[in-house]
Design an enzyme around this catalytic site. Structure first.
Site, PDB file in Angstrom:
ATOM      1  N   SER A 137       0.853  -1.189   0.000  1.00  0.00           N
ATOM      2  CA  SER A 137       0.000   0.000   0.000  1.00  0.00           C
ATOM      3  C   SER A 137       0.890   1.241   0.000  1.00  0.00           C
ATOM      4  O   SER A 137       2.038   1.193  -0.430  1.00  0.00           O
ATOM      5  CB  SER A 137      -0.922  -0.039   1.228  1.00  0.00           C
ATOM      6  N   ASN A 138       0.384   2.365   0.466  1.00  0.00           N
ATOM      7  CA  ASN A 138       1.176   3.595   0.589  1.00  0.00           C
ATOM      8  C   ASN A 138       0.732   4.314   1.866  1.00  0.00           C
ATOM      9  O   ASN A 138      -0.160   3.847   2.575  1.00  0.00           O
ATOM     10  CB  ASN A 138       1.015   4.472  -0.663  1.00  0.00           C
ATOM     11  N   TYR A 139       1.346   5.464   2.148  1.00  0.00           N
ATOM     12  CA  TYR A 139       1.114   6.150   3.426  1.00  0.00           C
ATOM     13  C   TYR A 139      -0.096   7.087   3.430  1.00  0.00           C
ATOM     14  O   TYR A 139      -0.276   7.854   4.377  1.00  0.00           O
ATOM     15  CB  TYR A 139       2.348   6.968   3.808  1.00  0.00           C
TER      16      TYR A 139
END
Ligand code: C5P
Length: 218
Positions: A29-31
């Site tokens: 995923s990402n932040y």
């Protein structure tokens, strides 16, 4: 004399990250925290719009009155956005969609093996481009998070994806990647008009962005 009743605008917002599954217990995923999209949803609700919020996983509370559609993967987000597209007058793609997904999701937990493991990734569809291909009279807004050549890259993105507006967000070295509340943006429309806004909270920026979006002439 009769005056035509003004139609309530419908704003479709995609927010948050997507998660791409590796196996039943892991993902990439990402932040993204989803803050920008949720602030836009709150502001659109305050202005009396109907809001459809397609959201990846976040810890945020959706404003009362929105139609919230929770999704996890980019493919789920794409399906939900395209299914709701026809109802919308304005579409804001503020989601941080993962560019890749696993070619094959393992049906069972991947076991640790000695040595290296290779994950094969394939590209996810570009939801914003697909939305723009079917947008007709609708106003479509993209976001661009850039580390260099902010305006040049954002402009390229605006035209490549055929959006009406792009919110270019400068990623600064000293700031957290996502979740920053002291933000510089440039809002560029497809006529080349630029609005530069510095050091504002995402709440303030949401007001400015919605002013621009809701007054956009197509
Ligand atoms: O190309 P890039 O990912 O920087 O573009 C950002 C914009 O495109 C954002 O508005 C994002 O929501 C959208 N996007 C998308 N589908 C993707 C990747 C990005 O809709 N697969």
């Amino acid at each position: 004399m009769t005056t035509a009743a003004k139609k309530t605008p419908v704003v479709l917002i995609a927010a948050g990250p997507t998660r791409e599954k590796l196996d039943p217990v892991r993902f990439i995923s990402n932040y993204s925290t989803g803050t920008f999209g949720y602030e836009l949803a709150y502001e659109a609700i305050r202005r009396g719009a109907h809001v459809i919020l397609v959201s990846g996983p976040t810890n945020l509370k959706a404003p009362q009155g929105v139609k919230l559609i929770g999704v996890e993967t980019a493919l789920e987000m794409r399906r939900a956005v395209l299914a709701e597209l026809r109802k919308a007058d304005y579409i804001i793609m503020s989601a941080a969609v993962c560019d890749w997904r696993l070619e094959k999701v393992a049906p069972r937990k991947i076991k640790r093996s000695s040595g290296k493991t290779t994950l094969r990734l394939i590209e996810n569809p570009d939801i914003l481009s697909e939305v723009c291909a079917h947008k007709a009279h609708r106003v479509v807004v993209g976001f661009a998070l850039e580390t260099e050549n902010l305006e040049k890259n954002a402009l390229k993105k605006l035209f490549r994806k055929n959006a009406d507006l792009i919110v270019a967000n400068a990623l600064r070295k000293q700031s957290p990647i996502f979740g920053d509340n002291n933000v510089n943006v440039v809002i560029i429309d497809r006529f080349g008009n630029r609005l530069r806004v510095r050091n504002r909270s995402k709440r303030d920026l949401s007001k400015i962005i919605l002013d621009k979006v809701l007054s956009f002439n197509i």
